[in-house]
Scaffold this active site. Structure first.
Site, mmCIF file in Angstrom:
data_model
loop_
_atom_site.group_PDB
_atom_site.id
_atom_site.type_symbol
_atom_site.label_atom_id
_atom_site.label_comp_id
_atom_site.label_asym_id
_atom_site.label_seq_id
_atom_site.Cartn_x
_atom_site.Cartn_y
_atom_site.Cartn_z
ATOM 1 C CE LYS A 172 33.251 -16.710 43.967
ATOM 2 N NZ LYS A 172 34.312 -17.372 44.684
ATOM 3 C CE LYS A 240 31.246 -20.784 37.131
ATOM 4 N NZ LYS A 240 31.017 -20.100 38.381
HETATM 5 P P1 NAP Z 1 33.680 -28.948 39.821
HETATM 6 O O1 NAP Z 1 34.753 -29.677 40.525
HETATM 7 O O2 NAP Z 1 33.707 -28.850 38.341
HETATM 8 O O3 NAP Z 1 32.278 -29.591 40.311
HETATM 9 C C1 NAP Z 1 31.054 -29.171 39.765
HETATM 10 C C2 NAP Z 1 29.966 -30.072 40.287
HETATM 11 O O4 NAP Z 1 28.716 -29.637 39.764
HETATM 12 C C3 NAP Z 1 30.126 -31.536 39.886
HETATM 13 O O5 NAP Z 1 29.671 -32.344 40.951
HETATM 14 C C4 NAP Z 1 29.193 -31.640 38.680
HETATM 15 O O6 NAP Z 1 28.701 -32.931 38.450
HETATM 16 C C5 NAP Z 1 28.063 -30.730 39.109
HETATM 17 N N1 NAP Z 1 27.289 -30.190 37.978
HETATM 18 C C6 NAP Z 1 27.703 -29.319 37.042
HETATM 19 N N2 NAP Z 1 26.708 -29.067 36.164
HETATM 20 C C7 NAP Z 1 25.651 -29.776 36.567
HETATM 21 C C8 NAP Z 1 24.329 -29.944 36.068
HETATM 22 N N3 NAP Z 1 23.895 -29.292 34.979
HETATM 23 N N4 NAP Z 1 23.502 -30.780 36.737
HETATM 24 C C9 NAP Z 1 23.932 -31.437 37.818
HETATM 25 N N5 NAP Z 1 25.168 -31.329 38.343
HETATM 26 C C10 NAP Z 1 26.015 -30.509 37.714
HETATM 27 O O7 NAP Z 1 33.576 -27.425 40.320
HETATM 28 P P2 NAP Z 1 33.935 -26.776 41.745
HETATM 29 O O8 NAP Z 1 35.328 -26.254 41.685
HETATM 30 O O9 NAP Z 1 33.496 -27.656 42.845
HETATM 31 O O10 NAP Z 1 32.990 -25.469 41.660
HETATM 32 C C11 NAP Z 1 31.590 -25.537 41.849
HETATM 33 C C12 NAP Z 1 31.028 -24.123 41.976
HETATM 34 O O11 NAP Z 1 31.688 -23.440 43.053
HETATM 35 C C13 NAP Z 1 31.249 -23.240 40.732
HETATM 36 O O12 NAP Z 1 30.165 -22.368 40.568
HETATM 37 C C14 NAP Z 1 32.515 -22.483 41.087
HETATM 38 O O13 NAP Z 1 32.616 -21.260 40.377
HETATM 39 C C15 NAP Z 1 32.310 -22.271 42.580
HETATM 40 N N6 NAP Z 1 33.545 -22.074 43.373
HETATM 41 C C16 NAP Z 1 34.630 -22.881 43.214
HETATM 42 C C17 NAP Z 1 35.766 -22.645 43.987
HETATM 43 C C18 NAP Z 1 37.028 -23.478 43.846
HETATM 44 O O14 NAP Z 1 38.076 -23.059 44.369
HETATM 45 N N7 NAP Z 1 36.985 -24.653 43.232
HETATM 46 C C19 NAP Z 1 35.785 -21.599 44.903
HETATM 47 C C20 NAP Z 1 34.657 -20.822 45.066
HETATM 48 C C21 NAP Z 1 33.542 -21.060 44.284
HETATM 49 P P3 NAP Z 1 29.646 -34.062 37.786
HETATM 50 O O15 NAP Z 1 30.441 -34.639 38.941
HETATM 51 O O16 NAP Z 1 28.695 -35.040 37.207
HETATM 52 O O17 NAP Z 1 30.488 -33.369 36.757
#
Ligand code: NAP
Length: 294
Positions: A172, A240
Site C-alpha cells: 500500500k 500520514k
Molecule cells: P475518515 O473519513 O476520516 O474516517 C475515519 C474513521 O475512523 C471514522 O469513522 C473515525 O471515527 C474512525 N476513527 C479514527 N480514529 C479512531 C479512533 N482512535 N478510534 C475509533 N475510531 C476512529 O477516513 P477514510 O477516508 O474513511 O480513511 C480511513 C482509512 O482508510 C485511513 O487509514 C485511510 O488512509 C485509508 N484509505 C482511505 C482512502 C480514501 O480514498 N478515503 C483510500 C484508501 C485508504 P469518527 O467518525 O468518530 O471520526
C-alpha cells in the site's frame, strides 16, 4: 452460511464498505467513535454494539478501517478493544493504511490471544468503496487469507495476497508513492497548460487517451479545474501515508527523493489549513509557485 461481520470505522471508506457487506447478506454489527456513521448504517440494516470488544464477541470476522497506527492499536488492543472479545476462530482484518512495523506488533499480540490478523489496506478511493471495486493488498498467513477471501471479493475487484504480516501495508505504501507522484505530475501538466494559454479540457481529453493518462488525470484533474476540493481522500491521510513510506525507506537506507518533494508540497497546502481537503488540492501549491491565479 455467511459470516457474521463486525465493522469498525464508518468514515468515507468504511460506510460504503459496510453497506456492501450488508447488501451481500452478511449479518453486520458496527461500532463507530461518533454517532453519525452508526445512524447511517443502522438505517441500512446493521446492528450496533457498545464497543469494539462487543463487536468481536458477536462476529466471526472483524474489519477495521480507521485512521493511523495509534487508532488501530487503540481499537484492537486498548480498553474494550477487539482483543477483549477474542474467541475461538475469530479473524481480525485491518483495512486502514498504517505502519507495517506497528501492524506486525499488533498481529503478534493478537496471535497470543489466538486471533489471526490480516493487514488488508485498499486502493480505489471512495468511488471504489461505493462500487465494491477496490484493489486489496493483503498480508498475513495463508489460512486466514483463504478464510477471508469471499469477504474481500465483496469489497474489491482485485485481491492480492502479498506475503506475511505487514506485506499488505508495504505494498500500500508503494501505491501511495506512485499515486502522490502521479498527482504531482498531473498538477504540473495542468498548470503548464493553463499558464501557456491552452484549454485544459482539451489537454485532459488528449493526454487522457495517450501514454500520459492515469487515474489521477482522469479523476482528479477535472476536480482541480472545477475547483472542487471536497475530499475523496484527505491530504492529512495522504501525508500520514507518505510519512510511513519515508520511515519505512529510511529504515532500509533507501532514498525516496520524489516522495520527499511531494510530501513537502502537501505540507505547504496543510500550512494553509487545508489538510482536510482532497489530495487534488495539491494543485494549489503548484499554482502558488507559478504565481497562477485560480
Ligand atoms: P475518515 O473519513 O476520516 O474516517 C475515519 C474513521 O475512523 C471514522 O469513522 C473515525 O471515527 C474512525 N476513527 C479514527 N480514529 C479512531 C479512533 N482512535 N478510534 C475509533 N475510531 C476512529 O477516513 P477514510 O477516508 O474513511 O480513511 C480511513 C482509512 O482508510 C485511513 O487509514 C485511510 O488512509 C485509508 N484509505 C482511505 C482512502 C480514501 O480514498 N478515503 C483510500 C484508501 C485508504 P469518527 O467518525 O468518530 O471520526
Amino acid at each position: 452460511m455467511t459470516d457474521r461481520i463486525g465493522f469498525i470505522g464508518l468514515g468515507i471508506m468504511g460506510r460504503p464498505m459496510a453497506r456492501n457487506l450488508i447488501k451481500a447478506g452478511h449479518q453486520t454489527t458496527v461500532w463507530n467513535r461518533s454517532r453519525p456513521g452508526i445512524e447511517a448504517l443502522i438505517a441500512d440494516g446493521a446492528e450496533e454494539a457498545a464497543n469494539p470488544a462487543e463487536v468481536a464477541r458477536r462476529s466471526d470476522l472483524v474489519i477495521t478501517i480507521v485512521g493511523d497506527s495509534p487508532d488501530v492499536e487503540e481499537v484492537a488492543l486498548g480498553p474494550n478493544g477487539i482483543i477483549e472479545g477474542a474467541h475461538e476462530g475469530l479473524v481480525y482484518i485491518d483495512m486502514s493504511t498504517i505502519s507495517p512495523e506497528v501492524t506486525r506488533r499488533i498481529s503478534d499480540r493478537l496471535s497470543e490471544a489466538n486471533v489471526a490478523m490480516l493487514d488488508a489496506p485498499v486502493s480505489g478511493g471512495d468511488q471504489g468503496a461505493i462500487q465494491g471495486t477496490l484493489s486489496i493488498m493483503v498480508g498475513g498467513k495463508d489460512a486466514a487469507f483463504e478464510r477471508c477471501r469471499p469477504v474481500f471479493e465483496v469489497l474489491g475487484k482485485k485481491v492480492v495476497h502479498c506475503g506475511s504480516s505487514g506485506s499488505g501495508q508495504v505494498v500500500k505504501l508503494c501505491n501511495q508513492v506512485a499515486v502522490s507522484l502521479t498527482n504531482l505530475a498531473v498538477c504540473e501538466a495542468l498548470t503548464l497548460c493553463r499558464k501557456a494559454g491552452v484549454d485544459p479540457e482539451r489537454m485532459i481529453e488528449a493526454v487522457g487517451a495517450g501514454a500520459g493518462s492515469s487515474w489521477q488525470l482522469l479523476n482528479l484533474a477535472p476536480k482541480m479545474l472545477a475547483r472542487d476540493f471536497a475530499p475523496g481522500f484527505k491530504i492529512d491521510h495522504q501525508q500520514k501515508d507518505l510519512r510511513h513510506a519515508l520511515a519505512t525507506a529510511e529504515a532500509i537506507d533507501l532514498p525516496l527523493t520524489g516522495t520527499s518533494l511531494v510530501h513537502q508540497l502537501f505540507a505547504a497546502v496543510q500550512a494553509e489549513g487545508l489538510g482536510g481537503e482532497g489530495t487534488q488540492a495539491l494543485v494549489k501549491a503548484v499554482e502558488k509557485l507559478a504565481a497562477l491565479k485560480a
